[in-house]
Design a protein around this motif. Structure first.
Motif, mmCIF file in Angstrom:
data_model
loop_
_atom_site.group_PDB
_atom_site.id
_atom_site.type_symbol
_atom_site.label_atom_id
_atom_site.label_comp_id
_atom_site.label_asym_id
_atom_site.label_seq_id
_atom_site.Cartn_x
_atom_site.Cartn_y
_atom_site.Cartn_z
ATOM 1 N N ALA A 138 -22.559 29.777 24.108
ATOM 2 C CA ALA A 138 -23.302 30.292 22.956
ATOM 3 C C ALA A 138 -24.763 30.537 23.281
ATOM 4 C CB ALA A 138 -23.195 29.322 21.781
ATOM 5 N N GLY A 139 -25.264 29.956 24.368
ATOM 6 C CA GLY A 139 -26.638 30.212 24.787
ATOM 7 C C GLY A 139 -26.781 31.481 25.600
ATOM 8 N N VAL A 140 -25.665 32.150 25.857
ATOM 9 C CA VAL A 140 -25.665 33.393 26.618
ATOM 10 C C VAL A 140 -25.181 34.557 25.762
ATOM 11 C CG1 VAL A 140 -24.729 34.562 28.664
ATOM 12 C CG2 VAL A 140 -25.260 32.115 28.746
ATOM 13 N N LYS A 141 -24.230 34.248 24.858
ATOM 14 C CA LYS A 141 -23.669 35.282 23.980
ATOM 15 C C LYS A 141 -23.382 34.665 22.618
ATOM 16 C CE LYS A 141 -19.228 34.437 26.283
ATOM 17 N NZ LYS A 141 -18.118 35.036 27.045
ATOM 18 N N GLY A 152 -29.440 27.572 18.347
ATOM 19 C CA GLY A 152 -29.779 26.320 19.000
ATOM 20 C C GLY A 152 -29.642 26.381 20.505
ATOM 21 N N LYS A 153 -28.552 26.970 20.975
ATOM 22 C CA LYS A 153 -28.304 27.001 22.414
ATOM 23 C C LYS A 153 -29.183 28.027 23.128
ATOM 24 C CE LYS A 153 -25.431 23.658 23.002
ATOM 25 N NZ LYS A 153 -25.883 22.454 23.739
ATOM 26 N N ASP A 180 -18.959 26.626 29.770
ATOM 27 C CA ASP A 180 -18.336 27.837 29.233
ATOM 28 C C ASP A 180 -16.837 27.607 29.045
ATOM 29 O OD1 ASP A 180 -17.883 30.370 28.353
ATOM 30 O OD2 ASP A 180 -18.146 31.344 30.296
ATOM 31 N N GLY A 181 -16.502 26.823 28.036
ATOM 32 C CA GLY A 181 -15.107 26.516 27.736
ATOM 33 C C GLY A 181 -15.003 25.173 27.042
ATOM 34 N N ALA A 182 -13.814 24.840 26.608
ATOM 35 C CA ALA A 182 -13.571 23.561 25.938
ATOM 36 C C ALA A 182 -13.444 22.445 26.965
ATOM 37 C CB ALA A 182 -12.306 23.649 25.096
ATOM 38 N N ILE A 183 -13.935 21.262 26.606
ATOM 39 C CA ILE A 183 -13.864 20.103 27.501
ATOM 40 C C ILE A 183 -12.628 19.275 27.152
ATOM 41 C CG2 ILE A 183 -15.042 18.021 28.279
ATOM 42 C CD1 ILE A 183 -17.681 19.357 27.540
ATOM 43 N N ARG A 184 -11.950 18.794 28.171
ATOM 44 C CA ARG A 184 -10.756 17.975 27.988
ATOM 45 C C ARG A 184 -11.173 16.530 27.678
ATOM 46 N NH1 ARG A 184 -8.392 17.833 33.122
ATOM 47 N NH2 ARG A 184 -7.873 20.046 32.918
#
Length: 232
Positions: A138-141, A152-153, A180-184
């Motif tokens: 979200a801090g890039v796009k 915020g990002k 860049d993705g969901a964390i497990r």
């Protein structure tokens, strides 16, 4: 000799716990959160000191870093907040609070850590410390109905880039990590038909450790981590 100090702000049972376990053999850990429950288990496991603070509280954040027995060598800021919704329906009070958590809190931690680091002597590599921010794509796009998280990002990313230019010459390594993705995280796993679609928190922690150990001739100010199946 005593261990150098590492401070992790925003501790729970996911990525921050992996970071604590990865750093604990080499550092005297100080874990920070607004409540004790989420950090209790990892503190017991790693022998870390715990501090109850709200990362958006300027006085509490400054007092935490000023109260450390010596300047920290590592400071990591993890907290962020999301408020989903279309622009016409968002609650300004919730928006303000979310941006404060994601961006203003990052500033407070960076300011308090940098003040102590700048007053410290550099190590034999010429380094005074490392400040890392846990970012997101979200801090890039910016995505639809996620303008608050994007604000915020993006602010956090800009802060890190500005501080990199200011503090790298002073021996303080600053970097923003784009997760860049969901964390497990615990209780969260990939669908059976989409293996490896989440980031392993222990692997992320290893990447943070790599940033901390970087020679200053090759310092990164930004790092993107994504599963190999994640779309760009």
């Amino acid at each position: 000799m005593s261990k150098p100090i590492a401070v992790i702000v925003g501790v729970g049972d996911g990525l921050s716990a992996s970071l604590a376990r990865r750093l604990s053999p080499e550092y005297e850990l100080h874990l920070c959160a607004r409540g004790p429950d989420k950090m209790r288990a990892v503190a017991e496991e790693t022998g870390a000191a715990t501090h109850l603070i709200d990362g958006t509280d300027a006085g509490a954040t400054a007092a935490l870093f000023d109260g450390l027995p010596e300047a920290p060598r590592v400071a990591i800021y993890n907290p962020s907040a999301r408020v989903h919704g279309g622009i016409a329906e968002l609650d300004p009070v919730e928006v303000r609070r979310a941006v404060e958590i994601t961006a203003f809190g990052a500033f407070l931690t960076a300011q308090a850590a940098a003040r102590r680091m700048l007053a410290a002597q550099p190590d034999d590599r010429g380094i005074r410390g490392t400040i890392l921010f846990t970012g997101a794509s979200a801090g890039v796009k910016g995505f639809p109905r996620s303008s608050v998280f994007a604000m915020g990002k993006f602010a956090q990313r800009g802060l890190a880039e500005s501080l990199s230019r200011e503090l790298h010459p002073e021996g303080i390594h600053v970097a923003w990590i784009n997760i860049d993705g969901a964390i497990r995280n615990p209780g969260r796993s990939e669908a059976a038909d989409n293996p490896d679609s989440m980031l392993d928190p222990d692997a992320i922690a290893e990447a943070y450790a790599g940033l901390i150990a970087q020679d200053r001739s090759t310092w990164s100010h930004e790092l993107t981590l994504r599963p190999w199946v994640e779309k760009f």
